[in-house]
Enzyme design. Structure first.
Site, PDB file in Angstrom:
ATOM      1  N   LYS A   1       0.879  -1.259  -0.067  1.00  0.00           N
ATOM      2  CA  LYS A   1       0.089  -0.016  -0.110  1.00  0.00           C
ATOM      3  C   LYS A   1       0.983   1.139  -0.195  1.00  0.00           C
ATOM      4  CE  LYS A   1      -3.893  -2.739   2.149  1.00  0.00           C
ATOM      5  NZ  LYS A   1      -4.659  -2.566   3.659  1.00  0.00           N
TER       6      LYS A   1
ATOM      7  N   TYR B   1     -12.042  -2.791  -3.271  1.00  0.00           N
ATOM      8  CA  TYR B   1     -12.685  -2.943  -2.089  1.00  0.00           C
ATOM      9  C   TYR B   1     -14.226  -2.948  -2.164  1.00  0.00           C
ATOM     10  CZ  TYR B   1      -8.071  -2.487   0.093  1.00  0.00           C
ATOM     11  OH  TYR B   1      -6.820  -3.061   0.757  1.00  0.00           O
TER      12      TYR B   1
ATOM     13  N   ASN C   1      -1.782  -0.370   7.213  1.00  0.00           N
ATOM     14  CA  ASN C   1      -1.158  -1.387   7.565  1.00  0.00           C
ATOM     15  C   ASN C   1      -0.412  -1.883   6.498  1.00  0.00           C
ATOM     16  OD1 ASN C   1      -3.432  -2.371   6.061  1.00  0.00           O
ATOM     17  ND2 ASN C   1      -4.385  -3.350   7.257  1.00  0.00           N
TER      18      ASN C   1
ATOM     19  N   HIS D   1      -1.532  -5.505   1.419  1.00  0.00           N
ATOM     20  CA  HIS D   1      -2.917  -6.572   1.170  1.00  0.00           C
ATOM     21  C   HIS D   1      -2.404  -7.664   0.635  1.00  0.00           C
ATOM     22  CE1 HIS D   1      -6.693  -7.517  -0.600  1.00  0.00           C
ATOM     23  NE2 HIS D   1      -5.986  -8.029  -1.751  1.00  0.00           N
TER      24      HIS D   1
ATOM     25  N   GLU E   1      -8.816 -10.693  -8.244  1.00  0.00           N
ATOM     26  CA  GLU E   1      -7.908  -9.507  -8.164  1.00  0.00           C
ATOM     27  C   GLU E   1      -6.629  -9.345  -8.891  1.00  0.00           C
ATOM     28  OE1 GLU E   1      -6.965  -9.537  -3.843  1.00  0.00           O
ATOM     29  OE2 GLU E   1      -9.230  -9.366  -3.367  1.00  0.00           O
TER      30      GLU E   1
HETATM   31  P1  RTP Z   1      -6.431  -6.319   2.987  1.00  0.00           P
HETATM   32  O1  RTP Z   1      -7.672  -6.765   2.281  1.00  0.00           O
HETATM   33  O2  RTP Z   1      -6.030  -5.013   2.915  1.00  0.00           O
HETATM   34  O3  RTP Z   1      -5.682  -7.334   3.049  1.00  0.00           O
HETATM   35  O4  RTP Z   1      -7.078  -6.314   4.541  1.00  0.00           O
HETATM   36  P2  RTP Z   1      -7.743  -7.362   5.480  1.00  0.00           P
HETATM   37  O5  RTP Z   1      -8.256  -8.502   4.632  1.00  0.00           O
HETATM   38  O6  RTP Z   1      -6.792  -7.894   6.510  1.00  0.00           O
HETATM   39  O7  RTP Z   1      -9.112  -6.379   5.913  1.00  0.00           O
HETATM   40  P3  RTP Z   1     -10.572  -5.870   5.337  1.00  0.00           P
HETATM   41  O8  RTP Z   1     -11.340  -6.210   6.595  1.00  0.00           O
HETATM   42  O9  RTP Z   1     -10.660  -6.682   4.074  1.00  0.00           O
HETATM   43  O10 RTP Z   1     -10.154  -4.496   5.363  1.00  0.00           O
HETATM   44  C1  RTP Z   1      -9.559  -3.985   4.152  1.00  0.00           C
HETATM   45  C2  RTP Z   1      -8.669  -2.764   4.561  1.00  0.00           C
HETATM   46  O11 RTP Z   1      -9.487  -1.651   5.063  1.00  0.00           O
HETATM   47  C3  RTP Z   1      -8.735  -0.969   5.832  1.00  0.00           C
HETATM   48  N1  RTP Z   1      -9.785  -0.736   6.963  1.00  0.00           N
HETATM   49  N2  RTP Z   1      -9.716  -0.065   7.851  1.00  0.00           N
HETATM   50  N3  RTP Z   1     -11.816   0.513  10.899  1.00  0.00           N
HETATM   51  C4  RTP Z   1     -11.030   0.913   9.969  1.00  0.00           C
HETATM   52  O12 RTP Z   1     -10.642   1.907   9.833  1.00  0.00           O
HETATM   53  C5  RTP Z   1     -10.497  -0.202   8.844  1.00  0.00           C
HETATM   54  N4  RTP Z   1     -10.809  -1.432   8.876  1.00  0.00           N
HETATM   55  C6  RTP Z   1     -10.217  -1.988   7.755  1.00  0.00           C
HETATM   56  C7  RTP Z   1      -7.414  -1.547   6.253  1.00  0.00           C
HETATM   57  O13 RTP Z   1      -6.545  -1.155   5.520  1.00  0.00           O
HETATM   58  C8  RTP Z   1      -7.780  -3.013   5.837  1.00  0.00           C
HETATM   59  O14 RTP Z   1      -6.499  -3.700   5.258  1.00  0.00           O
END
Ligand code: RTP
Length: 155
Positions: free
Chosen positions: A16, A56, A119, A122, A133
């Site tokens: 990212k 997303y 973070n 991804h 993707e």
């Molecule tokens: P990623 O898709 O980026 O690998 O992340 P992930 O599966 O671990 O998490 P996901 O729940 O799919 O969320 C995607 C990305 O959205 C951002 N996020 N912000 N509460 C918040 O502010 C929040 N929650 C999620 C994060 O960048 C997360 O990686």
């Protein structure tokens, strides 16, 4: 003969904008290389808003969605396709929990990040999403199918 439990899969990994800005590109790529997965696609890319929204789309209704789109489009990302046995789940383990404060030391987020909203990386969450993707982020001709050679590089 026991059927193999885990298959060769492909996953989409993306560094990212914060990972690029902080100079963590080499460090992050190296973790997947050292683990033993095969890089089949790699590019630095300024993501347009529409693509970030498509990537997303499952999170569209979340309150943090607009901020997430601003973040992902705030600067270049590094797009990668990786291939290997069980690579989808293994890459998620190497990456660590979504909230870096919950990510174990030794994981990318556990070692290199603090905030969920920053973070650094991804990883696809299923083999189906891996394929979806990779198709979304790479054009035809940008991926390389290759096999490691047995010959030494220097003679
Ligand atoms: P990623 O898709 O980026 O690998 O992340 P992930 O599966 O671990 O998490 P996901 O729940 O799919 O969320 C995607 C990305 O959205 C951002 N996020 N912000 N509460 C918040 O502010 C929040 N929650 C999620 C994060 O960048 C997360 O990686």
């Amino acid at each position: 003969l026991v059927a193999a439990m885990v298959e060769v899969e492909e996953t989409y990994i993306m560094i990212k904008p914060d990972g690029v800005q902080r100079g963590l590109v080499g460090e992050i790529i190296s973790r997947f290389e050292k683990k033993g997965f095969k890089l089949t696609g790699l590019k630095l890319f300024q993501c347009p808003k529409e693509l970030a929204q498509e990537h997303y789309k499952d999170l569209q209704s979340k309150p943090f969605f607009p901020k997430l789109i601003d973040y992902i489009t705030s600067g270049p990302v590094v797009c990668m396709a990786w291939e290997g046995v069980g690579v989808v789940a293994s890459a998620r383990k190497l990456i660590g929990a979504t909230n870096p404060l919950n990510a174990e030391p030794g994981t990318i987020r556990g070692d290199l990040a603090v905030q969920t909203g920053r973070n650094v990386v991804h990883g696809s969450d299923s083999p189906e999403n891996g394929k979806r993707e990779i198709a979304l982020w790479f054009k035809e001709g940008e991926l390389c199918e290759w096999a490691p050679v047995q010959e030494p590089w220097l003679k």
